[in-house]
Design a protein around this motif. Structure first.
Motif, PDB file in Angstrom:
ATOM      1  N   MET A   1      -4.097 -13.783   5.700  1.00  0.00           N
ATOM      2  CA  MET A   1      -4.145 -12.547   4.938  1.00  0.00           C
ATOM      3  C   MET A   1      -3.898 -12.887   3.462  1.00  0.00           C
ATOM      4  O   MET A   1      -2.991 -13.630   3.136  1.00  0.00           O
ATOM      5  CB  MET A   1      -3.075 -11.580   5.459  1.00  0.00           C
ATOM      6  N   SER A   2      -4.707 -12.329   2.609  1.00  0.00           N
ATOM      7  CA  SER A   2      -4.582 -12.652   1.183  1.00  0.00           C
ATOM      8  C   SER A   2      -3.371 -11.959   0.571  1.00  0.00           C
ATOM      9  O   SER A   2      -2.866 -10.965   1.094  1.00  0.00           O
ATOM     10  CB  SER A   2      -5.856 -12.225   0.447  1.00  0.00           C
ATOM     11  N   ASN A   3      -2.938 -12.510  -0.555  1.00  0.00           N
ATOM     12  CA  ASN A   3      -1.787 -11.936  -1.253  1.00  0.00           C
ATOM     13  C   ASN A   3      -2.068 -10.514  -1.710  1.00  0.00           C
ATOM     14  O   ASN A   3      -1.187  -9.667  -1.668  1.00  0.00           O
ATOM     15  CB  ASN A   3      -1.388 -12.807  -2.440  1.00  0.00           C
ATOM     16  N   SER A   4      -3.295 -10.248  -2.176  1.00  0.00           N
ATOM     17  CA  SER A   4      -3.606  -8.900  -2.656  1.00  0.00           C
ATOM     18  C   SER A   4      -3.536  -7.893  -1.505  1.00  0.00           C
ATOM     19  O   SER A   4      -3.062  -6.775  -1.694  1.00  0.00           O
ATOM     20  CB  SER A   4      -4.964  -8.856  -3.339  1.00  0.00           C
ATOM     21  N   ALA A   5      -3.976  -8.307  -0.324  1.00  0.00           N
ATOM     22  CA  ALA A   5      -3.881  -7.413   0.836  1.00  0.00           C
ATOM     23  C   ALA A   5      -2.412  -7.176   1.196  1.00  0.00           C
ATOM     24  O   ALA A   5      -2.016  -6.049   1.489  1.00  0.00           O
ATOM     25  CB  ALA A   5      -4.633  -8.000   2.023  1.00  0.00           C
ATOM     26  N   LEU A   6      -1.620  -8.245   1.158  1.00  0.00           N
ATOM     27  CA  LEU A   6      -0.185  -8.114   1.440  1.00  0.00           C
ATOM     28  C   LEU A   6       0.504  -7.231   0.398  1.00  0.00           C
ATOM     29  O   LEU A   6       1.386  -6.443   0.724  1.00  0.00           O
ATOM     30  CB  LEU A   6       0.485  -9.483   1.475  1.00  0.00           C
ATOM     31  N   GLU A   7       0.072  -7.377  -0.854  1.00  0.00           N
ATOM     32  CA  GLU A   7       0.669  -6.556  -1.911  1.00  0.00           C
ATOM     33  C   GLU A   7       0.337  -5.076  -1.704  1.00  0.00           C
ATOM     34  O   GLU A   7       1.179  -4.215  -1.948  1.00  0.00           O
ATOM     35  CB  GLU A   7       0.215  -7.052  -3.286  1.00  0.00           C
ATOM     36  N   LEU A   8      -0.884  -4.795  -1.240  1.00  0.00           N
ATOM     37  CA  LEU A   8      -1.258  -3.404  -0.925  1.00  0.00           C
ATOM     38  C   LEU A   8      -0.412  -2.869   0.235  1.00  0.00           C
ATOM     39  O   LEU A   8       0.064  -1.728   0.196  1.00  0.00           O
ATOM     40  CB  LEU A   8      -2.745  -3.308  -0.578  1.00  0.00           C
ATOM     41  N   ILE A   9      -0.236  -3.708   1.238  1.00  0.00           N
ATOM     42  CA  ILE A   9       0.597  -3.309   2.382  1.00  0.00           C
ATOM     43  C   ILE A   9       2.031  -3.094   1.925  1.00  0.00           C
ATOM     44  O   ILE A   9       2.698  -2.144   2.356  1.00  0.00           O
ATOM     45  CB  ILE A   9       0.504  -4.362   3.511  1.00  0.00           C
ATOM     46  N   LEU A  10       2.514  -3.957   1.028  1.00  0.00           N
ATOM     47  CA  LEU A  10       3.869  -3.815   0.498  1.00  0.00           C
ATOM     48  C   LEU A  10       4.011  -2.498  -0.264  1.00  0.00           C
ATOM     49  O   LEU A  10       5.008  -1.789  -0.097  1.00  0.00           O
ATOM     50  CB  LEU A  10       4.230  -4.992  -0.402  1.00  0.00           C
ATOM     51  N   GLU A  11       3.041  -2.157  -1.081  1.00  0.00           N
ATOM     52  CA  GLU A  11       3.096  -0.890  -1.825  1.00  0.00           C
ATOM     53  C   GLU A  11       3.142   0.292  -0.859  1.00  0.00           C
ATOM     54  O   GLU A  11       3.891   1.244  -1.074  1.00  0.00           O
ATOM     55  CB  GLU A  11       1.900  -0.765  -2.782  1.00  0.00           C
ATOM     56  N   ARG A  12       2.358   0.225   0.192  1.00  0.00           N
ATOM     57  CA  ARG A  12       2.360   1.297   1.197  1.00  0.00           C
ATOM     58  C   ARG A  12       3.726   1.371   1.896  1.00  0.00           C
ATOM     59  O   ARG A  12       4.256   2.446   2.139  1.00  0.00           O
ATOM     60  CB  ARG A  12       1.242   1.057   2.215  1.00  0.00           C
ATOM     61  N   ALA A  13       4.293   0.215   2.204  1.00  0.00           N
ATOM     62  CA  ALA A  13       5.607   0.174   2.861  1.00  0.00           C
ATOM     63  C   ALA A  13       6.679   0.740   1.942  1.00  0.00           C
ATOM     64  O   ALA A  13       7.584   1.456   2.395  1.00  0.00           O
ATOM     65  CB  ALA A  13       5.952  -1.255   3.270  1.00  0.00           C
ATOM     66  N   LYS A  14       6.570   0.439   0.635  1.00  0.00           N
ATOM     67  CA  LYS A  14       7.533   0.996  -0.319  1.00  0.00           C
ATOM     68  C   LYS A  14       7.416   2.516  -0.373  1.00  0.00           C
ATOM     69  O   LYS A  14       8.430   3.218  -0.428  1.00  0.00           O
ATOM     70  CB  LYS A  14       7.306   0.410  -1.718  1.00  0.00           C
ATOM     71  N   GLU A  15       6.194   3.010  -0.353  1.00  0.00           N
ATOM     72  CA  GLU A  15       5.975   4.463  -0.363  1.00  0.00           C
ATOM     73  C   GLU A  15       6.531   5.099   0.918  1.00  0.00           C
ATOM     74  O   GLU A  15       7.176   6.146   0.870  1.00  0.00           O
ATOM     75  CB  GLU A  15       4.483   4.775  -0.512  1.00  0.00           C
ATOM     76  N   ASP A  16       6.288   4.459   2.054  1.00  0.00           N
ATOM     77  CA  ASP A  16       6.821   4.968   3.327  1.00  0.00           C
ATOM     78  C   ASP A  16       8.349   4.992   3.300  1.00  0.00           C
ATOM     79  O   ASP A  16       8.969   5.947   3.764  1.00  0.00           O
ATOM     80  CB  ASP A  16       6.339   4.105   4.500  1.00  0.00           C
ATOM     81  N   GLU A  17       8.942   3.934   2.746  1.00  0.00           N
ATOM     82  CA  GLU A  17      10.401   3.877   2.655  1.00  0.00           C
ATOM     83  C   GLU A  17      10.920   4.988   1.732  1.00  0.00           C
ATOM     84  O   GLU A  17      11.919   5.644   2.035  1.00  0.00           O
ATOM     85  CB  GLU A  17      10.853   2.518   2.138  1.00  0.00           C
ATOM     86  N   HIS A  18      10.214   5.212   0.627  1.00  0.00           N
ATOM     87  CA  HIS A  18      10.616   6.275  -0.300  1.00  0.00           C
ATOM     88  C   HIS A  18      10.536   7.642   0.375  1.00  0.00           C
ATOM     89  O   HIS A  18      11.456   8.464   0.240  1.00  0.00           O
ATOM     90  CB  HIS A  18       9.728   6.239  -1.545  1.00  0.00           C
ATOM     91  N   SER A 109      10.542  -7.127   5.441  1.00  0.00           N
ATOM     92  CA  SER A 109       9.771  -8.138   6.176  1.00  0.00           C
ATOM     93  C   SER A 109       8.497  -8.490   5.423  1.00  0.00           C
ATOM     94  O   SER A 109       8.125  -9.662   5.331  1.00  0.00           O
ATOM     95  CB  SER A 109       9.412  -7.622   7.569  1.00  0.00           C
ATOM     96  N   ILE A 110       7.840  -7.491   4.891  1.00  0.00           N
ATOM     97  CA  ILE A 110       6.608  -7.739   4.137  1.00  0.00           C
ATOM     98  C   ILE A 110       6.925  -8.508   2.860  1.00  0.00           C
ATOM     99  O   ILE A 110       6.206  -9.441   2.493  1.00  0.00           O
ATOM    100  CB  ILE A 110       5.875  -6.411   3.841  1.00  0.00           C
ATOM    101  N   GLU A 111       8.008  -8.143   2.190  1.00  0.00           N
ATOM    102  CA  GLU A 111       8.421  -8.880   0.989  1.00  0.00           C
ATOM    103  C   GLU A 111       8.719 -10.341   1.327  1.00  0.00           C
ATOM    104  O   GLU A 111       8.333 -11.248   0.585  1.00  0.00           O
ATOM    105  CB  GLU A 111       9.646  -8.225   0.343  1.00  0.00           C
ATOM    106  N   TRP A 112       9.385 -10.558   2.459  1.00  0.00           N
ATOM    107  CA  TRP A 112       9.708 -11.921   2.886  1.00  0.00           C
ATOM    108  C   TRP A 112       8.425 -12.706   3.148  1.00  0.00           C
ATOM    109  O   TRP A 112       8.291 -13.857   2.720  1.00  0.00           O
ATOM    110  CB  TRP A 112      10.579 -11.883   4.138  1.00  0.00           C
TER     111      TRP A 112
END
Length: 149
Positions: A1-18, A109-112
């Motif tokens: 999985m590319s970093n940009s895809a992971l970064e998009l997933i991370l942004e979504r996870a941050k929004e879900d956490e918020h 986990s995604i950040e890790w």
């Protein structure tokens, strides 16, 4: 999985956490408002009982006493319903808290994973750079040896 895809997933996870955090905050506020309301009803009942006692000392007709007692019974029923609702508020706070913790864990986990991929990429680049430096040094040595002959 590319970093940009992971970064998009991370942004979504941050929004879900918020969003989960906001839901938890709202649930806590609702519970706090409920507790204030419950306390007000309990205080009103206490004040009403004091008033009923004071009136009783002055003398009450049976009709007035029955009317005041009926109102006190209604207050007791309202308090009982409010206390039952309290368990629902506590359950809502508990569920929101658990969901927030899950979202937080997912984000971490995604950040890790993203950090691990970055470290792996850095290690690979460092290894490539070292290989290039070694080749360059080998070429320089070979040129020096060739030039001396």
């Amino acid at each position: 999985m590319s970093n940009s895809a992971l970064e998009l997933i991370l942004e979504r996870a941050k929004e879900d956490e918020h969003q989960a955090s906001m839901a938890l905050s709202n649930a806590r506020n609702e519970r706090d408002n409920y507790l204030v309301q419950l306390q007000q009803i309990e205080q009103y009942r206490l004040d009403y009982c004091k008033q009923l006692s004071a009136r009783g000392q002055q003398g009450l007709t049976a009709s007035n006493y029955n009317h005041l007692q009926k109102f006190l019974t209604q207050l007791d029923e309202t308090l009982a319903k409010q206390k039952l609702a309290g368990a629902q508020f506590d359950e809502q706070v508990k569920n929101c808290s658990e969901f927030w913790h899950e979202m937080r864990k997912k984000r971490r986990s995604i950040e890790w994973l993203l950090e691990k991929k970055q470290q792996e990429r850095k290690a690979m680049l460092d290894k490539q750079e070292q290989k290039m430096m070694d080749e360059f040094a080998t070429l320089q040595f070979a040129r020096r040896v060739t030039q001396t002959y």
